[in-house]
Structure formats: structure tokens, C-alpha cells
Motif scaffolding. Sequence first.
Motif, short mmCIF file in Angstrom:
data_model
loop_
_atom_site.label_atom_id
_atom_site.label_comp_id
_atom_site.label_asym_id
_atom_site.label_seq_id
_atom_site.Cartn_x
_atom_site.Cartn_y
_atom_site.Cartn_z
N VAL A 88 -2.28 4.87 -0.05
CA VAL A 88 -2.62 5.51 1.22
C VAL A 88 -2.53 7.02 1.00
N PRO A 89 -3.65 7.66 0.64
CA PRO A 89 -3.65 9.12 0.51
C PRO A 89 -3.76 9.79 1.86
N ASN A 90 -3.40 11.06 1.91
CA ASN A 90 -3.55 11.88 3.11
C ASN A 90 -2.75 11.37 4.30
N GLU A 126 -11.70 20.65 2.14
CA GLU A 126 -12.21 20.34 0.80
C GLU A 126 -11.17 19.59 -0.02
N GLU A 127 -9.91 20.04 0.04
CA GLU A 127 -8.85 19.35 -0.69
C GLU A 127 -8.67 17.93 -0.18
N ARG A 128 -8.66 17.78 1.12
CA ARG A 128 -8.42 16.46 1.72
C ARG A 128 -9.51 15.47 1.32
N ALA A 129 -10.76 15.90 1.35
CA ALA A 129 -11.86 15.02 0.97
C ALA A 129 -11.78 14.66 -0.51
N ARG A 130 -11.44 15.64 -1.35
CA ARG A 130 -11.37 15.37 -2.79
C ARG A 130 -10.22 14.42 -3.12
N VAL A 131 -9.11 14.50 -2.39
CA VAL A 131 -8.00 13.57 -2.61
C VAL A 131 -8.46 12.13 -2.41
N VAL A 132 -9.25 11.90 -1.37
CA VAL A 132 -9.76 10.55 -1.12
C VAL A 132 -10.65 10.10 -2.27
N ARG A 133 -11.56 10.96 -2.68
CA ARG A 133 -12.46 10.59 -3.79
C ARG A 133 -11.67 10.34 -5.07
N MET A 157 0.87 -1.17 0.00
CA MET A 157 0.00 0.00 0.00
C MET A 157 0.91 1.22 0.00
N VAL A 158 0.91 1.96 -1.08
CA VAL A 158 1.86 3.07 -1.24
C VAL A 158 1.32 4.33 -0.57
N ALA A 159 2.10 4.86 0.37
CA ALA A 159 1.79 6.16 0.95
C ALA A 159 2.11 7.21 -0.11
N VAL A 178 -7.87 1.53 -1.31
CA VAL A 178 -7.51 2.85 -0.79
C VAL A 178 -7.62 2.85 0.73
N MET A 179 -6.56 3.33 1.40
CA MET A 179 -6.49 3.40 2.87
C MET A 179 -6.15 4.84 3.26
N PRO A 180 -7.14 5.72 3.34
CA PRO A 180 -6.84 7.12 3.66
C PRO A 180 -6.29 7.29 5.07
N GLY A 181 -5.38 8.22 5.22
CA GLY A 181 -4.98 8.65 6.55
C GLY A 181 -6.07 9.50 7.14
N VAL A 182 -6.40 9.27 8.42
CA VAL A 182 -7.49 10.02 9.06
C VAL A 182 -7.01 10.71 10.33
N ALA A 183 -5.72 10.97 10.41
CA ALA A 183 -5.17 11.63 11.59
C ALA A 183 -5.73 13.05 11.73
#
Length: 302
Positions: free
Chosen positions: A50-52, A64-71, A16-18, A83-88
Motif C-alpha cells: 500500500v504505497p502513498n 509527480e513524486e506521488r504518481a511515480r511512487v505508484v508506478r 498488504m504492507v503499508a 498494489v493498493m495505493p492510498g488516494v486520500a
Amino acid sequence: MATTTWTTDRPWRGIMVATTLPFREDLTVDHDAYAEHVAWLIANGCDGVVPNGSLGEYQTLTDEERARVVRTAVEAAGDGARVMPGVAAYGSAESRRWAEQAAEAGAGSVLLLPPNTYRAEPDAVRAHYAEVAAAGIPIVAYNNPIDTKVDLTPGLLASLYADGSVVAVKEFSGDVRRAYEIAELAPELDLLIGADDVLLELAVAGAVGWIAGYPNAFPASCAELYHAAVAGDLATAVPLYKSLHSLLRWDSKTEFVQSIKLSMDLAGRPGGPTRPPRHPLTGEIEAGVRTATEKAIADGHR
């Protein structure tokens, strides 16, 4: 023996690539370039993204940017489970909201740091993970005591697993001895390689996945290394590891974001600038990254 490849029921395993996040020269997010990069990584042997995370400079993004990156990542991956988003976040409630957003977008799991605005005690850490777990999406704990000052020790990880709050841990402490204690205390908790420059050691110790940095620049070679290492094929893995290690160790340094982005630029990938307060590399650090990257390219890594 546990599988070490990505599956739909355990989508946090495998590579899973960060992901880094490409910015234009005016430092706006280039979502088109990011989508192309996500698809390219998966096409070149990686299992998901792994976005974000810290490499994705999430701390500098607007909501807004962070949510769009996940989408964007979910759409580009072709399967949201990859997809494994960071949620820190500073607050548990905010981390839970990001976990809920990831679940709504179709992600398969999320990556969560412990509370890090102060040196949280174990009970606070457990409450934090329990709150975010209530979002109903599998959580991978991220242990980075160097930066967060909160250490997810093997005993605390066992408690988090027993609580039902986490399914795996990204181990970034650099102490490979912990792998064996984690396996003793929480044998069902999945161990994921968290730092590129201890990949071989943790693979031998039983890791079933890798949350990786340098596949952003050299996915095919890194995939070959990972699969050989977790299969115990040391005849293949050790020479590859030695060849790449002068590069992989930049993943564990303070300048890891700029380093990996510079390596990407040199390898023809969309690295580009970083947002402040990170500054471009200069001097000996820049020279060191260039030398290691150019060596990897000359050695035929891709």
C-alpha cells in the motif's frame, strides 16, 4: 468460510504492507531503494503493498513524486493487482483523480479516507466515496476516527457497501467490538486489520486481511503470525503475538512513521529519515522503540 489470502479477484485480502518510503539524506525520494523494498516484502511472505499511505508520508509528496511512487510499486510488485495505493486528498475530485491514476498504472484496488477537512456528516461521506468509486477501481475504506475526526461507524459502512462504493474496510479505531457489528450489518464487506496491535483480536473476529506496518521490518515473522491468527491456530499465534506486541503497538502511536523507520534501520532495511514536519525520535520514545526492536531481533524475528 471466507478466504484470508490474496487472490486476483479480491486483491485487498491477505497481508498488504503499508510501505514506508525511503528518502536520501537530502530528502529526495530513493525510488530504486523503494522498488527493492517492495520486491523484498513480497519475496518474504507479504501479498502486496500500500504505497502513498500515512506511513509513506504521502502528505509531503509532490504530485509527480506521488504518481511515480505508484508506478514504481506496480513495476516492482510484478503484478499491479498486488498494489493498493492510498488516494486520500482534501477534495473528492482530487481523490478520484488519484484513483484514476492508480487504475491507469495497473493497481488492483485503492485505499480511501473519508473527507477530513471538517467533521463530515454521513451524507457527505457517502457522496465522497460514490464520487471516487466512479473511477471504477475497488475501494477499501479507511476508518481512522482518531486522526480524521470522521468515524465510519458500522452503520455508515453498511450504507457505503450498499451504495456499491466500497468492498472492504481498514479498521483502525481500535474497538474490536465493531468487527461483530460490521459482520451483522454488512456481512459481505471485508474486514481488514488496520492496526498492528489488535491483529489477533480482529483475526479471531473474522478479518480476511491486514493492512500492516511492522512487516516493513519483520515480514517473515509477521506473516507467520497473521496466517496462524486467521487460521485459528492460537497455539502458534498467541506466543508470537506476545513476543511481538511491544513492537507492534508502536504502529498505533503518533510517532509511528519514525518508529517503524527506526526499527527498519536496526533490522538492516531502508528506513532512513522522514520529511518535515516529522522529526527524528529522541529521548524515551527513541529508547522505547530501540528496546522493542532489539528484543524482536534477539528473539529471532525477521
